[in-house]
Write a protein that holds these residues in place. Structure first.
Motif, PDB file in Angstrom:
ATOM      1  N   LEU A 203       0.830  -1.206   0.000  1.00 52.77           N
ATOM      2  CA  LEU A 203       0.000   0.000   0.000  1.00 52.77           C
ATOM      3  C   LEU A 203       0.867   1.260   0.000  1.00 52.77           C
ATOM      4  CD1 LEU A 203      -3.022   0.831   0.134  1.00 52.77           C
ATOM      5  CD2 LEU A 203      -2.753   0.963   2.613  1.00 52.77           C
ATOM      6  N   GLU A 204       1.907   1.246   0.811  1.00 52.67           N
ATOM      7  CA  GLU A 204       2.832   2.390   0.883  1.00 52.67           C
ATOM      8  C   GLU A 204       3.499   2.635  -0.471  1.00 52.67           C
ATOM      9  OE1 GLU A 204       5.695   1.817   4.004  1.00 52.67           O
ATOM     10  OE2 GLU A 204       4.140   1.347   5.473  1.00 52.67           O
ATOM     11  N   ILE A 205       3.974   1.559  -1.090  1.00 49.70           N
ATOM     12  CA  ILE A 205       4.644   1.686  -2.387  1.00 49.70           C
ATOM     13  C   ILE A 205       3.668   2.188  -3.444  1.00 49.70           C
ATOM     14  CG2 ILE A 205       5.791   0.422  -4.256  1.00 49.70           C
ATOM     15  CD1 ILE A 205       6.887  -1.487  -2.084  1.00 49.70           C
ATOM     16  N   ALA A 206       2.435   1.676  -3.412  1.00 48.43           N
ATOM     17  CA  ALA A 206       1.419   2.095  -4.386  1.00 48.43           C
ATOM     18  C   ALA A 206       1.171   3.599  -4.292  1.00 48.43           C
ATOM     19  CB  ALA A 206       0.125   1.320  -4.154  1.00 48.43           C
ATOM     20  N   LYS A 207       1.123   4.117  -3.089  1.00 47.35           N
ATOM     21  CA  LYS A 207       0.903   5.565  -2.906  1.00 47.35           C
ATOM     22  C   LYS A 207       2.080   6.372  -3.451  1.00 47.35           C
ATOM     23  CE  LYS A 207      -2.208   5.131   1.068  1.00 47.35           C
ATOM     24  NZ  LYS A 207      -2.365   5.254   2.534  1.00 47.35           N
ATOM     25  N   ILE A 208       3.279   5.850  -3.245  1.00 41.09           N
ATOM     26  CA  ILE A 208       4.476   6.508  -3.793  1.00 41.09           C
ATOM     27  C   ILE A 208       4.427   6.506  -5.317  1.00 41.09           C
ATOM     28  CG2 ILE A 208       6.994   6.285  -4.063  1.00 41.09           C
ATOM     29  CD1 ILE A 208       7.002   5.138  -1.146  1.00 41.09           C
ATOM     30  N   GLU A 209       4.042   5.363  -5.897  1.00 42.61           N
ATOM     31  CA  GLU A 209       3.963   5.244  -7.356  1.00 42.61           C
ATOM     32  C   GLU A 209       2.928   6.204  -7.943  1.00 42.61           C
ATOM     33  OE1 GLU A 209       5.754   3.032  -9.924  1.00 42.61           O
ATOM     34  OE2 GLU A 209       6.929   3.854  -8.273  1.00 42.61           O
ATOM     35  N   ILE A 210       1.821   6.379  -7.251  1.00 42.83           N
ATOM     36  CA  ILE A 210       0.794   7.320  -7.733  1.00 42.83           C
ATOM     37  C   ILE A 210       1.335   8.744  -7.722  1.00 42.83           C
ATOM     38  CG2 ILE A 210      -1.427   8.396  -7.130  1.00 42.83           C
ATOM     39  CD1 ILE A 210      -2.330   5.521  -6.324  1.00 42.83           C
ATOM     40  N   ASP A 211       2.129   9.045  -6.711  1.00 39.60           N
ATOM     41  CA  ASP A 211       2.762  10.369  -6.655  1.00 39.60           C
ATOM     42  C   ASP A 211       3.772  10.520  -7.791  1.00 39.60           C
ATOM     43  OD1 ASP A 211       3.383  12.928  -5.343  1.00 39.60           O
ATOM     44  OD2 ASP A 211       5.340  12.000  -4.973  1.00 39.60           O
ATOM     45  N   HIS A 212       4.513   9.451  -8.092  1.00 34.38           N
ATOM     46  CA  HIS A 212       5.523   9.476  -9.157  1.00 34.38           C
ATOM     47  C   HIS A 212       4.889   9.510 -10.546  1.00 34.38           C
ATOM     48  CE1 HIS A 212       9.043   7.615  -6.644  1.00 34.38           C
ATOM     49  NE2 HIS A 212       8.703   8.829  -6.270  1.00 34.38           N
ATOM     50  N   ARG A 213       3.833   8.697 -10.706  1.00 36.20           N
ATOM     51  CA  ARG A 213       3.202   8.535 -12.028  1.00 36.20           C
ATOM     52  C   ARG A 213       1.756   8.086 -11.854  1.00 36.20           C
ATOM     53  NH1 ARG A 213       6.371   3.134 -14.096  1.00 36.20           N
ATOM     54  NH2 ARG A 213       5.542   3.847 -16.066  1.00 36.20           N
ATOM     55  N   PRO A 214       0.812   9.017 -11.856  1.00 37.15           N
ATOM     56  CA  PRO A 214      -0.599   8.682 -11.614  1.00 37.15           C
ATOM     57  C   PRO A 214      -1.262   8.008 -12.819  1.00 37.15           C
ATOM     58  CG  PRO A 214      -0.375  11.022 -12.025  1.00 37.15           C
ATOM     59  CD  PRO A 214       1.015  10.464 -12.024  1.00 37.15           C
ATOM     60  N   THR A 215      -0.801   6.833 -13.166  1.00 42.67           N
ATOM     61  CA  THR A 215      -1.320   6.064 -14.296  1.00 42.67           C
ATOM     62  C   THR A 215      -2.333   5.025 -13.811  1.00 42.67           C
ATOM     63  OG1 THR A 215       0.436   4.433 -14.057  1.00 42.67           O
ATOM     64  CG2 THR A 215       0.883   6.287 -15.531  1.00 42.67           C
ATOM     65  N   PRO A 216      -3.111   4.430 -14.729  1.00 40.58           N
ATOM     66  CA  PRO A 216      -3.988   3.321 -14.336  1.00 40.58           C
ATOM     67  C   PRO A 216      -3.206   2.194 -13.668  1.00 40.58           C
ATOM     68  CG  PRO A 216      -4.572   4.080 -16.528  1.00 40.58           C
ATOM     69  CD  PRO A 216      -3.317   4.811 -16.143  1.00 40.58           C
ATOM     70  N   ASP A 217      -1.973   1.972 -14.127  1.00 40.06           N
ATOM     71  CA  ASP A 217      -1.097   0.951 -13.548  1.00 40.06           C
ATOM     72  C   ASP A 217      -0.848   1.201 -12.063  1.00 40.06           C
ATOM     73  OD1 ASP A 217       0.544  -1.282 -13.599  1.00 40.06           O
ATOM     74  OD2 ASP A 217       1.472  -0.709 -15.473  1.00 40.06           O
ATOM     75  N   SER A 218      -0.542   2.450 -11.728  1.00 42.91           N
ATOM     76  CA  SER A 218      -0.256   2.800 -10.335  1.00 42.91           C
ATOM     77  C   SER A 218      -1.514   2.693  -9.469  1.00 42.91           C
ATOM     78  CB  SER A 218       0.324   4.219 -10.248  1.00 42.91           C
ATOM     79  OG  SER A 218       1.556   4.298 -10.936  1.00 42.91           O
ATOM     80  N   TYR A 219      -2.647   3.150 -10.012  1.00 42.71           N
ATOM     81  CA  TYR A 219      -3.898   3.041  -9.256  1.00 42.71           C
ATOM     82  C   TYR A 219      -4.319   1.583  -9.085  1.00 42.71           C
ATOM     83  CZ  TYR A 219      -4.770   8.032  -8.941  1.00 42.71           C
ATOM     84  OH  TYR A 219      -4.684   9.363  -8.607  1.00 42.71           O
ATOM     85  N   ASP A 220      -3.967   0.754 -10.060  1.00 44.55           N
ATOM     86  CA  ASP A 220      -4.240  -0.677  -9.931  1.00 44.55           C
ATOM     87  C   ASP A 220      -3.474  -1.257  -8.743  1.00 44.55           C
ATOM     88  OD1 ASP A 220      -4.924  -3.489 -10.829  1.00 44.55           O
ATOM     89  OD2 ASP A 220      -2.754  -3.526 -11.067  1.00 44.55           O
ATOM     90  N   LEU A 221      -2.228  -0.825  -8.565  1.00 39.77           N
ATOM     91  CA  LEU A 221      -1.438  -1.291  -7.414  1.00 39.77           C
ATOM     92  C   LEU A 221      -2.128  -0.914  -6.103  1.00 39.77           C
ATOM     93  CD1 LEU A 221       2.252  -0.366  -8.414  1.00 39.77           C
ATOM     94  CD2 LEU A 221       1.186  -2.620  -8.487  1.00 39.77           C
ATOM     95  N   LEU A 222      -2.670   0.306  -6.069  1.00 40.44           N
ATOM     96  CA  LEU A 222      -3.365   0.783  -4.866  1.00 40.44           C
ATOM     97  C   LEU A 222      -4.629  -0.052  -4.616  1.00 40.44           C
ATOM     98  CD1 LEU A 222      -3.289   3.103  -2.696  1.00 40.44           C
ATOM     99  CD2 LEU A 222      -4.896   4.329  -4.169  1.00 40.44           C
ATOM    100  N   ALA A 223      -5.424  -0.243  -5.658  1.00 39.91           N
ATOM    101  CA  ALA A 223      -6.661  -1.016  -5.520  1.00 39.91           C
ATOM    102  C   ALA A 223      -6.365  -2.460  -5.109  1.00 39.91           C
ATOM    103  CB  ALA A 223      -7.434  -1.001  -6.845  1.00 39.91           C
ATOM    104  N   TRP A 224      -5.350  -3.051  -5.730  1.00 38.70           N
ATOM    105  CA  TRP A 224      -4.990  -4.442  -5.442  1.00 38.70           C
ATOM    106  C   TRP A 224      -4.487  -4.588  -4.004  1.00 38.70           C
ATOM    107  CZ3 TRP A 224      -6.556  -8.659  -7.436  1.00 38.70           C
ATOM    108  CH2 TRP A 224      -5.857  -9.872  -7.296  1.00 38.70           C
ATOM    109  N   SER A 225      -3.757  -3.587  -3.532  1.00 37.69           N
ATOM    110  CA  SER A 225      -3.258  -3.614  -2.147  1.00 37.69           C
ATOM    111  C   SER A 225      -4.419  -3.581  -1.158  1.00 37.69           C
ATOM    112  CB  SER A 225      -2.316  -2.429  -1.894  1.00 37.69           C
ATOM    113  OG  SER A 225      -1.184  -2.488  -2.743  1.00 37.69           O
ATOM    114  N   TYR A 226      -5.403  -2.703  -1.418  1.00 43.77           N
ATOM    115  CA  TYR A 226      -6.584  -2.638  -0.537  1.00 43.77           C
ATOM    116  C   TYR A 226      -7.366  -3.953  -0.591  1.00 43.77           C
ATOM    117  CZ  TYR A 226      -6.268   2.284   0.801  1.00 43.77           C
ATOM    118  OH  TYR A 226      -5.871   3.479   1.356  1.00 43.77           O
TER     119      TYR A 226
END
Length: 431
Positions: free
Chosen positions: A340-363
Protein backbone atom coordinates in the motif's frame (compact mmCIF):
# COMPACT_ATOMS: atom_id res chain seq x y z
CA UNK A 1 -10.67 -62.17 -30.73
CA UNK A 2 -7.77 -61.60 -33.14
CA UNK A 3 -9.88 -59.14 -35.10
CA UNK A 4 -10.81 -57.24 -31.94
CA UNK A 5 -7.16 -57.17 -30.90
CA UNK A 6 -6.16 -55.74 -34.27
CA UNK A 7 -8.84 -53.05 -34.02
CA UNK A 8 -7.67 -52.17 -30.51
CA UNK A 9 -4.04 -51.87 -31.69
CA UNK A 10 -5.05 -49.70 -34.65
CA UNK A 11 -7.14 -47.44 -32.40
CA UNK A 12 -4.28 -47.15 -29.93
CA UNK A 13 -1.82 -46.29 -32.72
CA UNK A 14 -4.22 -43.67 -34.13
CA UNK A 15 -4.67 -42.14 -30.69
CA UNK A 16 -0.88 -42.00 -30.18
CA UNK A 17 -0.33 -40.25 -33.54
CA UNK A 18 -3.10 -37.74 -32.82
CA UNK A 19 -1.68 -37.09 -29.34
CA UNK A 20 1.80 -36.53 -30.76
CA UNK A 21 0.47 -34.21 -33.46
CA UNK A 22 -1.50 -32.25 -30.87
CA UNK A 23 1.58 -31.98 -28.68
CA UNK A 24 3.77 -30.87 -31.59
CA UNK A 25 1.37 -28.04 -32.35
CA UNK A 26 2.67 -26.35 -29.21
CA UNK A 27 6.36 -26.75 -30.08
CA UNK A 28 7.76 -23.41 -31.25
CA UNK A 29 11.17 -23.22 -29.60
CA UNK A 30 13.77 -25.18 -31.57
CA UNK A 31 17.54 -25.50 -31.11
CA UNK A 32 18.28 -22.75 -33.67
CA UNK A 33 18.86 -20.17 -30.89
CA UNK A 34 21.26 -22.40 -28.97
CA UNK A 35 24.41 -20.93 -30.55
CA UNK A 36 23.33 -17.45 -29.44
CA UNK A 37 22.89 -18.72 -25.91
CA UNK A 38 26.55 -19.67 -25.63
CA UNK A 39 28.20 -16.76 -27.50
CA UNK A 40 31.61 -16.23 -25.92
CA UNK A 41 32.49 -12.75 -27.11
CA UNK A 42 30.41 -9.60 -26.63
CA UNK A 43 31.30 -7.11 -29.37
CA UNK A 44 28.80 -4.35 -28.42
CA UNK A 45 30.03 -4.38 -24.80
CA UNK A 46 33.70 -4.44 -25.81
CA UNK A 47 33.19 -1.65 -28.33
CA UNK A 48 31.45 0.57 -25.76
CA UNK A 49 34.22 -0.09 -23.23
CA UNK A 50 36.85 0.76 -25.86
CA UNK A 51 35.07 4.03 -26.62
CA UNK A 52 34.95 4.87 -22.92
CA UNK A 53 38.68 4.25 -22.56
CA UNK A 54 39.40 6.40 -25.63
CA UNK A 55 37.25 9.39 -24.66
CA UNK A 56 38.28 9.23 -21.00
CA UNK A 57 41.93 9.56 -22.02
CA UNK A 58 41.03 12.50 -24.26
CA UNK A 59 39.10 14.19 -21.44
CA UNK A 60 41.89 13.59 -18.91
CA UNK A 61 44.30 15.40 -21.22
CA UNK A 62 41.87 18.23 -21.94
CA UNK A 63 39.23 18.66 -19.18
CA UNK A 64 37.94 21.82 -20.84
CA UNK A 65 36.40 19.75 -23.63
CA UNK A 66 33.04 19.23 -21.97
CA UNK A 67 31.60 17.66 -25.14
CA UNK A 68 33.59 14.52 -24.30
CA UNK A 69 31.35 13.96 -21.28
CA UNK A 70 28.28 13.34 -23.47
CA UNK A 71 30.24 10.84 -25.57
CA UNK A 72 31.31 9.03 -22.42
CA UNK A 73 27.76 9.08 -21.07
CA UNK A 74 26.39 7.62 -24.30
CA UNK A 75 28.73 4.65 -24.07
CA UNK A 76 28.04 4.08 -20.37
CA UNK A 77 24.34 3.94 -21.32
CA UNK A 78 25.16 1.28 -23.91
CA UNK A 79 27.03 -0.72 -21.27
CA UNK A 80 23.97 -0.54 -19.03
CA UNK A 81 21.71 -1.82 -21.83
CA UNK A 82 24.14 -4.63 -22.62
CA UNK A 83 24.95 -5.82 -19.08
CA UNK A 84 22.03 -4.66 -16.95
CA UNK A 85 24.53 -3.24 -14.45
CA UNK A 86 22.79 -0.16 -13.04
CA UNK A 87 26.09 1.46 -11.99
CA UNK A 88 26.65 2.31 -15.67
CA UNK A 89 23.28 4.09 -15.85
CA UNK A 90 24.18 6.13 -12.78
CA UNK A 91 27.63 6.92 -14.20
CA UNK A 92 26.00 8.21 -17.40
CA UNK A 93 23.69 10.41 -15.30
CA UNK A 94 26.64 11.78 -13.32
CA UNK A 95 28.48 12.75 -16.51
CA UNK A 96 25.40 14.33 -18.10
CA UNK A 97 24.63 16.24 -14.92
CA UNK A 98 28.18 17.64 -14.88
CA UNK A 99 27.90 18.55 -18.56
CA UNK A 100 24.55 20.32 -18.09
CA UNK A 101 25.79 22.23 -15.07
CA UNK A 102 28.85 23.39 -16.97
CA UNK A 103 26.68 24.54 -19.88
CA UNK A 104 24.18 26.08 -17.42
CA UNK A 105 21.44 23.97 -19.03
CA UNK A 106 21.66 25.75 -22.40
CA UNK A 107 22.40 22.73 -24.66
CA UNK A 108 19.12 21.03 -25.57
CA UNK A 109 20.77 17.79 -26.71
CA UNK A 110 22.50 17.32 -23.37
CA UNK A 111 19.34 18.26 -21.46
CA UNK A 112 17.33 15.68 -23.42
CA UNK A 113 19.99 13.01 -22.85
CA UNK A 114 19.74 13.49 -19.09
CA UNK A 115 15.95 13.40 -19.38
CA UNK A 116 16.11 10.01 -21.13
CA UNK A 117 18.47 8.74 -18.47
CA UNK A 118 15.99 9.79 -15.79
CA UNK A 119 13.21 7.91 -17.61
CA UNK A 120 15.34 4.75 -17.39
CA UNK A 121 15.71 5.42 -13.65
CA UNK A 122 11.93 5.94 -13.30
CA UNK A 123 12.55 9.55 -12.24
CA UNK A 124 9.72 10.71 -14.47
CA UNK A 125 8.86 14.04 -12.87
CA UNK A 126 12.49 15.15 -13.08
CA UNK A 127 12.58 14.02 -16.70
CA UNK A 128 9.52 16.19 -17.39
CA UNK A 129 11.22 19.23 -15.85
CA UNK A 130 14.19 18.69 -18.18
CA UNK A 131 11.95 18.20 -21.23
CA UNK A 132 10.21 21.49 -20.46
CA UNK A 133 13.60 23.20 -20.07
CA UNK A 134 14.53 22.02 -23.56
CA UNK A 135 11.12 23.10 -24.88
CA UNK A 136 11.59 26.60 -23.47
CA UNK A 137 14.93 26.97 -25.27
CA UNK A 138 13.07 26.14 -28.49
CA UNK A 139 15.89 24.55 -30.46
CA UNK A 140 15.25 21.10 -31.98
CA UNK A 141 11.54 21.19 -31.19
CA UNK A 142 10.68 17.87 -32.85
CA UNK A 143 13.25 15.97 -30.76
CA UNK A 144 11.98 17.66 -27.60
CA UNK A 145 8.39 16.77 -28.47
CA UNK A 146 9.45 13.12 -28.82
CA UNK A 147 10.91 13.25 -25.32
CA UNK A 148 7.79 14.98 -24.01
CA UNK A 149 5.57 12.28 -25.53
CA UNK A 150 7.69 9.56 -23.88
CA UNK A 151 7.60 11.23 -20.47
CA UNK A 152 3.91 12.10 -20.62
CA UNK A 153 3.01 8.50 -21.51
CA UNK A 154 4.95 7.34 -18.44
CA UNK A 155 3.17 9.92 -16.27
CA UNK A 156 -0.28 9.05 -17.59
CA UNK A 157 -0.73 12.50 -19.13
CA UNK A 158 -2.27 11.01 -22.26
CA UNK A 159 -3.96 14.22 -23.41
CA UNK A 160 -0.69 16.13 -23.75
CA UNK A 161 1.12 13.04 -25.03
CA UNK A 162 -1.37 12.89 -27.91
CA UNK A 163 -0.84 16.60 -28.65
CA UNK A 164 2.91 16.09 -28.95
CA UNK A 165 2.41 12.98 -31.08
CA UNK A 166 0.20 14.91 -33.52
CA UNK A 167 2.90 17.56 -33.82
CA UNK A 168 5.33 14.87 -35.05
CA UNK A 169 3.20 13.40 -37.86
CA UNK A 170 5.51 12.05 -40.57
CA UNK A 171 4.71 8.58 -41.88
CA UNK A 172 8.29 8.11 -43.12
CA UNK A 173 9.95 9.02 -39.82
CA UNK A 174 11.12 6.08 -37.71
CA UNK A 175 10.73 7.90 -34.39
CA UNK A 176 7.17 8.94 -35.24
CA UNK A 177 6.18 5.43 -36.35
CA UNK A 178 7.38 3.71 -33.16
CA UNK A 179 5.58 6.28 -31.03
CA UNK A 180 2.29 6.11 -32.90
CA UNK A 181 2.62 2.32 -32.61
CA UNK A 182 2.95 2.70 -28.85
CA UNK A 183 -0.05 5.03 -28.81
CA UNK A 184 -2.23 2.48 -30.62
CA UNK A 185 -1.05 -0.25 -28.24
CA UNK A 186 -2.12 2.04 -25.38
CA UNK A 187 -5.55 2.39 -27.04
CA UNK A 188 -5.85 -1.40 -27.24
CA UNK A 189 -5.51 -1.52 -31.05
CA UNK A 190 -2.80 -4.16 -31.20
CA UNK A 191 -3.22 -4.91 -34.93
CA UNK A 192 -2.53 -1.28 -35.85
CA UNK A 193 0.34 -1.12 -33.37
CA UNK A 194 1.97 -4.13 -35.08
CA UNK A 195 1.35 -2.70 -38.56
CA UNK A 196 3.01 0.59 -37.60
CA UNK A 197 5.96 -1.19 -35.98
CA UNK A 198 6.38 -3.17 -39.22
CA UNK A 199 6.52 0.12 -41.14
CA UNK A 200 9.17 1.37 -38.72
CA UNK A 201 11.04 -1.87 -39.33
CA UNK A 202 10.86 -1.24 -43.11
CA UNK A 203 12.54 2.13 -42.54
CA UNK A 204 15.27 0.51 -40.41
CA UNK A 205 15.89 -2.22 -43.02
CA UNK A 206 15.87 0.26 -45.92
CA UNK A 207 18.52 2.36 -44.17
CA UNK A 208 20.35 -0.79 -43.02
CA UNK A 209 20.47 0.66 -39.51
CA UNK A 210 21.58 -2.17 -37.24
CA UNK A 211 20.52 -0.67 -33.90
CA UNK A 212 17.07 0.29 -35.23
CA UNK A 213 16.57 -3.18 -36.73
CA UNK A 214 17.40 -4.73 -33.35
CA UNK A 215 14.90 -2.39 -31.71
CA UNK A 216 12.03 -3.11 -34.10
CA UNK A 217 12.65 -6.87 -34.33
CA UNK A 218 12.58 -7.26 -30.54
CA UNK A 219 9.46 -5.09 -30.23
CA UNK A 220 7.73 -7.05 -32.98
CA UNK A 221 8.61 -10.16 -31.01
CA UNK A 222 6.79 -8.71 -28.01
CA UNK A 223 3.78 -7.34 -29.89
CA UNK A 224 3.17 -10.52 -31.86
CA UNK A 225 3.37 -12.54 -28.65
CA UNK A 226 0.73 -10.30 -27.07
CA UNK A 227 -1.43 -10.80 -30.16
CA UNK A 228 -1.15 -14.59 -29.92
CA UNK A 229 1.13 -14.96 -32.96
CA UNK A 230 3.67 -17.07 -31.10
CA UNK A 231 5.52 -18.39 -34.16
CA UNK A 232 5.98 -14.85 -35.52
CA UNK A 233 7.08 -13.70 -32.09
CA UNK A 234 9.73 -16.43 -31.98
CA UNK A 235 10.89 -15.67 -35.54
CA UNK A 236 11.35 -11.98 -34.70
CA UNK A 237 13.39 -12.84 -31.62
CA UNK A 238 15.64 -14.97 -33.87
CA UNK A 239 15.99 -12.00 -36.25
CA UNK A 240 16.99 -9.87 -33.28
CA UNK A 241 19.67 -12.40 -32.33
CA UNK A 242 20.94 -12.58 -35.92
CA UNK A 243 21.68 -8.84 -35.68
CA UNK A 244 22.87 -8.95 -32.06
CA UNK A 245 23.92 -12.39 -30.81
CA UNK A 246 24.27 -10.99 -27.28
CA UNK A 247 20.69 -9.71 -27.08
CA UNK A 248 19.48 -11.12 -23.78
CA UNK A 249 16.09 -9.45 -24.19
CA UNK A 250 15.31 -11.67 -27.19
CA UNK A 251 16.57 -14.76 -25.39
CA UNK A 252 14.37 -13.90 -22.42
CA UNK A 253 11.45 -13.64 -24.85
CA UNK A 254 12.25 -17.15 -26.12
CA UNK A 255 12.45 -18.41 -22.53
CA UNK A 256 8.94 -17.00 -21.96
CA UNK A 257 7.64 -18.83 -25.05
CA UNK A 258 9.17 -22.08 -23.73
CA UNK A 259 7.51 -21.55 -20.34
CA UNK A 260 4.19 -19.86 -21.08
CA UNK A 261 3.27 -21.45 -24.41
CA UNK A 262 5.04 -24.80 -24.44
CA UNK A 263 4.91 -25.32 -20.65
CA UNK A 264 8.55 -26.43 -20.92
CA UNK A 265 9.86 -25.13 -17.61
CA UNK A 266 13.12 -27.10 -17.89
CA UNK A 267 14.12 -25.35 -21.12
CA UNK A 268 12.95 -21.95 -19.86
CA UNK A 269 15.10 -22.36 -16.74
CA UNK A 270 18.09 -23.46 -18.84
CA UNK A 271 17.89 -20.30 -20.97
CA UNK A 272 17.48 -18.03 -17.95
CA UNK A 273 20.37 -19.65 -16.04
CA UNK A 274 22.73 -18.94 -18.95
CA UNK A 275 21.70 -15.39 -19.87
CA UNK A 276 21.41 -14.18 -16.27
CA UNK A 277 25.15 -14.76 -15.91
CA UNK A 278 25.93 -12.08 -18.50
CA UNK A 279 22.95 -9.78 -17.86
CA UNK A 280 22.49 -9.93 -14.11
CA UNK A 281 19.23 -8.19 -13.17
CA UNK A 282 16.63 -8.92 -10.44
CA UNK A 283 13.80 -9.74 -12.85
CA UNK A 284 15.38 -13.07 -13.77
CA UNK A 285 14.79 -14.26 -10.20
CA UNK A 286 11.14 -13.26 -10.54
CA UNK A 287 10.77 -15.29 -13.72
CA UNK A 288 12.40 -18.31 -12.07
CA UNK A 289 10.04 -17.87 -9.10
CA UNK A 290 7.07 -17.93 -11.51
CA UNK A 291 8.34 -21.13 -13.07
CA UNK A 292 8.85 -22.69 -9.62
CA UNK A 293 5.27 -21.74 -8.67
CA UNK A 294 4.02 -23.48 -11.82
CA UNK A 295 6.00 -26.59 -10.85
CA UNK A 296 4.58 -26.44 -7.31
CA UNK A 297 8.15 -26.16 -6.06
CA UNK A 298 7.67 -23.98 -2.96
CA UNK A 299 11.33 -24.22 -1.94
CA UNK A 300 12.66 -22.97 -5.30
CA UNK A 301 10.02 -20.23 -5.41
CA UNK A 302 11.01 -18.93 -1.95
CA UNK A 303 14.73 -19.16 -2.77
CA UNK A 304 14.33 -17.12 -5.96
CA UNK A 305 12.19 -14.48 -4.26
CA UNK A 306 14.76 -14.24 -1.47
CA UNK A 307 17.52 -13.80 -4.09
CA UNK A 308 15.44 -11.09 -5.77
CA UNK A 309 14.99 -9.07 -2.58
CA UNK A 310 18.60 -9.65 -1.58
CA UNK A 311 19.77 -8.16 -4.87
CA UNK A 312 17.58 -5.11 -4.31
CA UNK A 313 19.12 -4.65 -0.87
CA UNK A 314 22.65 -5.04 -2.24
CA UNK A 315 22.21 -2.75 -5.24
CA UNK A 316 20.30 0.54 -5.23
CA UNK A 317 17.74 0.43 -8.05
CA UNK A 318 15.78 3.44 -6.85
CA UNK A 319 12.13 3.20 -7.94
CA UNK A 320 12.80 0.86 -10.88
CA UNK A 321 11.30 -2.23 -9.20
CA UNK A 322 8.55 -0.57 -7.16
CA UNK A 323 5.74 -2.15 -9.19
CA UNK A 324 7.12 -5.67 -8.76
CA UNK A 325 7.73 -5.10 -5.06
CA UNK A 326 4.18 -3.87 -4.48
CA UNK A 327 2.68 -6.90 -6.24
CA UNK A 328 4.90 -9.29 -4.28
CA UNK A 329 4.24 -7.65 -0.92
CA UNK A 330 0.49 -7.63 -1.60
CA UNK A 331 0.42 -11.43 -1.83
CA UNK A 332 1.19 -11.82 1.88
CA UNK A 333 -1.08 -10.23 4.49
CA UNK A 334 1.90 -9.61 6.76
CA UNK A 335 3.52 -7.36 4.09
CA UNK A 336 0.41 -6.05 2.30
CA UNK A 337 0.70 -2.73 4.19
CA UNK A 338 4.11 -2.26 2.52
CA UNK A 339 2.46 -2.77 -0.86
CA UNK A 340 0.00 0.00 0.00
CA UNK A 341 2.83 2.39 0.88
CA UNK A 342 4.64 1.69 -2.39
CA UNK A 343 1.42 2.09 -4.39
CA UNK A 344 0.90 5.57 -2.91
CA UNK A 345 4.48 6.51 -3.79
CA UNK A 346 3.96 5.24 -7.36
CA UNK A 347 0.79 7.32 -7.73
CA UNK A 348 2.76 10.37 -6.66
CA UNK A 349 5.52 9.48 -9.16
CA UNK A 350 3.20 8.53 -12.03
CA UNK A 351 -0.60 8.68 -11.61
CA UNK A 352 -1.32 6.06 -14.30
CA UNK A 353 -3.99 3.32 -14.34
CA UNK A 354 -1.10 0.95 -13.55
CA UNK A 355 -0.26 2.80 -10.34
CA UNK A 356 -3.90 3.04 -9.26
CA UNK A 357 -4.24 -0.68 -9.93
CA UNK A 358 -1.44 -1.29 -7.41
CA UNK A 359 -3.36 0.78 -4.87
CA UNK A 360 -6.66 -1.02 -5.52
CA UNK A 361 -4.99 -4.44 -5.44
CA UNK A 362 -3.26 -3.61 -2.15
CA UNK A 363 -6.58 -2.64 -0.54
CA UNK A 364 -8.19 -5.80 -1.94
CA UNK A 365 -5.42 -7.95 -0.47
CA UNK A 366 -5.81 -6.14 2.86
CA UNK A 367 -9.47 -7.18 2.85
CA UNK A 368 -11.06 -3.88 1.84
CA UNK A 369 -12.79 -4.98 -1.38
CA UNK A 370 -15.17 -1.99 -1.42
CA UNK A 371 -12.35 0.55 -1.37
CA UNK A 372 -10.52 -1.47 -4.02
CA UNK A 373 -13.65 -1.35 -6.19
CA UNK A 374 -14.07 2.42 -5.80
CA UNK A 375 -10.46 3.04 -6.88
CA UNK A 376 -10.63 0.56 -9.77
CA UNK A 377 -13.90 1.94 -11.16
CA UNK A 378 -12.62 5.51 -11.04
CA UNK A 379 -9.02 5.06 -12.24
CA UNK A 380 -8.60 1.65 -13.93
CA UNK A 381 -11.82 0.38 -15.57
CA UNK A 382 -11.89 1.33 -19.26
CA UNK A 383 -8.59 3.18 -18.97
CA UNK A 384 -6.15 0.35 -19.69
CA UNK A 385 -6.03 -2.72 -21.89
CA UNK A 386 -3.23 -4.35 -19.91
CA UNK A 387 -4.29 -7.96 -19.14
CA UNK A 388 -2.79 -7.99 -15.63
CA UNK A 389 -4.75 -4.89 -14.64
CA UNK A 390 -7.95 -6.34 -16.05
CA UNK A 391 -7.38 -9.61 -14.20
CA UNK A 392 -7.16 -7.59 -10.98
CA UNK A 393 -10.28 -5.65 -11.99
CA UNK A 394 -12.26 -8.87 -12.61
CA UNK A 395 -11.08 -10.31 -9.29
CA UNK A 396 -12.18 -7.17 -7.45
CA UNK A 397 -15.55 -7.28 -9.25
CA UNK A 398 -15.97 -10.89 -8.11
CA UNK A 399 -15.22 -9.93 -4.49
CA UNK A 400 -17.99 -7.30 -4.77
CA UNK A 401 -20.51 -9.71 -6.38
CA UNK A 402 -20.52 -7.78 -9.68
CA UNK A 403 -20.74 -10.98 -11.70
CA UNK A 404 -22.24 -9.32 -14.80
CA UNK A 405 -19.08 -7.18 -15.18
CA UNK A 406 -16.71 -10.17 -15.09
CA UNK A 407 -17.82 -12.10 -18.20
CA UNK A 408 -16.58 -9.67 -20.93
CA UNK A 409 -13.27 -9.17 -19.10
CA UNK A 410 -12.80 -12.92 -18.69
CA UNK A 411 -13.37 -13.45 -22.43
CA UNK A 412 -10.56 -11.00 -23.24
CA UNK A 413 -8.28 -12.42 -20.56
CA UNK A 414 -8.59 -15.91 -22.00
CA UNK A 415 -7.10 -14.49 -25.21
CA UNK A 416 -4.13 -13.17 -23.22
CA UNK A 417 -3.06 -16.29 -21.34
CA UNK A 418 0.30 -16.40 -23.16
CA UNK A 419 1.13 -12.89 -21.97
CA UNK A 420 -0.10 -13.55 -18.43
CA UNK A 421 1.53 -16.95 -18.01
CA UNK A 422 0.35 -20.39 -16.82
CA UNK A 423 -0.06 -19.43 -13.16
CA UNK A 424 -2.63 -16.72 -13.88
CA UNK A 425 -4.29 -18.82 -16.57
CA UNK A 426 -5.60 -21.19 -13.88
CA UNK A 427 -6.93 -18.25 -11.85
CA UNK A 428 -8.64 -16.69 -14.87
CA UNK A 429 -10.51 -19.89 -15.61
CA UNK A 430 -11.86 -19.93 -12.05
CA UNK A 431 -13.11 -16.31 -12.17
Amino acid sequence: MKTLSKIFVLLLASFTVLSCNEKNKNIIVQTDYNDFLYVKDNKPRDFAQGEIDFWQQKFDKDPEQISYLSLLASNYSKLFENTGNVKYLYKAAELLLKSNETYHYTKVGTIRSLGRNYISQHRFKEALVLANKALKIGEGMKETQKLLFDVQMELGDYKNAEKNLKALTDSSDFDYLIRVSKWNDHLGDLKTAISLMEKANDVAVKNDNKSLKIWTYSNLGDLNGHDGNIQKSYDYYLKTLAEDPNNTYALKGIAWIAFSYEKNSVEANRIIDVISQRHHTPDFYLLKAQIAEYENNDTAQKENLASYFNMLQTINYGAMYNKYNALLYAEDKSTAAKALEIAKIEIDHRPTPDSYDLLAWSYYKLGDAKKALAISEKHVAGKSFEPKLNYHLATIYKANNKKEAIAPIKTELLKSTFELGPNLEKKIISL
